[in-house]
Design a protein around this motif. Structure first.
Motif, mmCIF file in Angstrom:
data_model
loop_
_atom_site.group_PDB
_atom_site.id
_atom_site.type_symbol
_atom_site.label_atom_id
_atom_site.label_comp_id
_atom_site.label_asym_id
_atom_site.label_seq_id
_atom_site.Cartn_x
_atom_site.Cartn_y
_atom_site.Cartn_z
ATOM 1 N N LYS A 227 0.838 -1.212 0.000
ATOM 2 C CA LYS A 227 0.000 0.000 0.000
ATOM 3 C C LYS A 227 0.869 1.256 0.000
ATOM 4 O O LYS A 227 0.462 2.314 0.485
ATOM 5 C CB LYS A 227 -0.907 -0.002 1.233
ATOM 6 N N HIS A 228 2.066 1.167 -0.538
ATOM 7 C CA HIS A 228 2.995 2.297 -0.533
ATOM 8 C C HIS A 228 2.383 3.501 -1.239
ATOM 9 O O HIS A 228 1.678 3.367 -2.242
ATOM 10 C CB HIS A 228 4.308 1.905 -1.216
ATOM 11 N N ALA A 229 2.663 4.684 -0.700
ATOM 12 C CA ALA A 229 2.004 5.898 -1.183
ATOM 13 C C ALA A 229 2.319 6.215 -2.639
ATOM 14 O O ALA A 229 1.472 6.754 -3.362
ATOM 15 C CB ALA A 229 2.406 7.075 -0.293
ATOM 16 N N THR A 230 3.531 5.900 -3.101
ATOM 17 C CA THR A 230 3.920 6.292 -4.459
ATOM 18 C C THR A 230 4.019 5.122 -5.430
ATOM 19 O O THR A 230 3.874 5.306 -6.635
ATOM 20 C CB THR A 230 5.278 7.019 -4.442
ATOM 21 N N SER A 231 4.296 3.907 -4.904
ATOM 22 C CA SER A 231 4.457 2.766 -5.814
ATOM 23 C C SER A 231 3.954 1.487 -5.158
ATOM 24 O O SER A 231 4.423 1.118 -4.087
ATOM 25 C CB SER A 231 5.924 2.589 -6.202
ATOM 26 N N PRO A 232 3.003 0.791 -5.798
ATOM 27 C CA PRO A 232 2.517 -0.478 -5.235
ATOM 28 C C PRO A 232 3.544 -1.599 -5.308
ATOM 29 O O PRO A 232 3.328 -2.670 -4.773
ATOM 30 C CB PRO A 232 1.296 -0.796 -6.111
ATOM 31 N N HIS A 233 4.683 -1.345 -5.967
ATOM 32 C CA HIS A 233 5.734 -2.357 -6.085
ATOM 33 C C HIS A 233 6.964 -2.000 -5.251
ATOM 34 O O HIS A 233 8.030 -2.593 -5.436
ATOM 35 C CB HIS A 233 6.123 -2.543 -7.551
#
Length: 332
Positions: A227-233
């Motif tokens: 659930k990272h704010a800038t990148s789901p990876h």
């Protein structure tokens, strides 16, 4: 196979061949046995502080009433429900507080590999292995196969209404409808090496700090911030182990434990990869199980021994008896 603590942390349920043995944490002594399985017990879980869930290679899925066992000291644990299904089962996972149903995992391998698949550590599973995820209606006993592709040895956890899955190719976060078997994939991350173990962090599952920790056969631990704010990876790689990561356990405040062949328990602070080591625990470390208050760790070894570690001091207490002499334990 992974043990489980009672809600009060005074007893430990340990799968031992076609039974579950109950041990006193204080004395390390055997106090009870739960029998009645048609094959080796592969998974035990305590659910809602009321039920002990278990499954076996013989297709048993059983829920026992924890209160009926009187703390585990010789009294019979009453069966709340029991179902016998066709596939051999390798993991049972409570679906969540809003549903009494459970998920069960069955693993199939290429012809001629059944014995290795049932008895050896997960790296013995060949690439041709495949896992299947089922939903069990605990009232009717109906088993429904879920439509999700799981190549290799799949590991499943449920938290906060989400289903977390790691297999040979991907780490996946999905949801399962409460009133049907419709499964929706929310996030998916390609992993380079097959998952050997997996845990979900203790942060709220919708938090940007939440992560899946996936250990693989090369000694690496992938921390995936799904659930990272800038990148789901967005992910990190933790690497200290020289061989397969056999077990991972998540702790509060972004810490985790890892264990493997080196006989060293590693405490990681994930954010900056700081680590502490507790060496010379014994033989190959197979599982790390944490008490419900995170005050103590039970470290299971391949030599059929369980060693207790105090969390505050990160050491084995001088006066703490170990659990020893268990049969058929340690290599699930």
């Amino acid at each position: 196979h992974q043990p489980a603590f009672t809600p009060n942390n005074k007893r430990l349920f340990v799968p031992c061949e076609a039974a579950i043995k109950v041990y006193s944490v204080k004395t390390g002594l055997w106090v009870n046995t739960i029998n009645g399985f048609h094959g080796g017990v592969t998974s035990v879980r305590v659910h809602q502080d009321k039920l002990l869930l278990a499954c076996s290679l013989g297709g048993d899925v059983v829920a026992f009433d924890l209160a009926s066992g009187g703390g585990g000291d010789g009294k019979k644990f009453e069966v709340v429900w029991r179902h016998q299904v066709k596939p051999a089962l390798h993991q049972v996972v409570p679906l969540g507080d809003k549903s009494q149903d459970v998920l069960v995992v069955s693993r199939l391998v290429a012809e001629g590999e059944e014995s290795a698949a049932d008895t050896a550590f997960c790296r013995a599973y060949p690439k041709e292995a495949h896992s299947y995820l089922y939903r069990l209606d605990v009232e009717s006993g109906e088993l429904s196969k879920l439509d999700i592709n799981l190549p290799g040895r799949a590991i499943v956890e449920c938290r906060g209404g989400y289903v977390f899955v790691a297999d040979r190719q991907c780490a996946t976060v999905c949801t399962l409808a409460m009133d049907s078997n419709a499964i929706t994939i929310l996030h998916q991350f390609k992993i380079k090496r097959a998952a050997m173990c997996m845990q979900v962090s203790l942060e709220a599952v919708d938090s940007t700090d939440a992560f899946m920790a996936i250990g693989d056969g090369t000694g690496r631990i992938t921390i995936w911030y799904y659930k990272h704010a800038t990148s789901p990876h967005h992910h990190l790689l933790l690497h200290w182990h020289s061989d397969a990561v056999r077990s991972i356990a998540c702790l509060p405040s972004g810490y985790l434990l890892s264990a493997g062949k080196e006989s060293v328990l590693v405490l990681w602070r994930v954010a900056d990869q700081f680590k502490r080591f507790l060496p010379k625990i014994g033989d190959t470390l197979e599982h790390v199980t944490v008490t419900n208050d995170w005050s103590r760790f039970a470290v299971s070894t391949r030599a059929n021994k369980i060693v207790f570690v105090e969390a505050a001091s990160f050491r084995v207490p001088d006066q703490q008896p170990n659990i020893v002499g268990m049969s058929g334990f340690g290599v699930g």
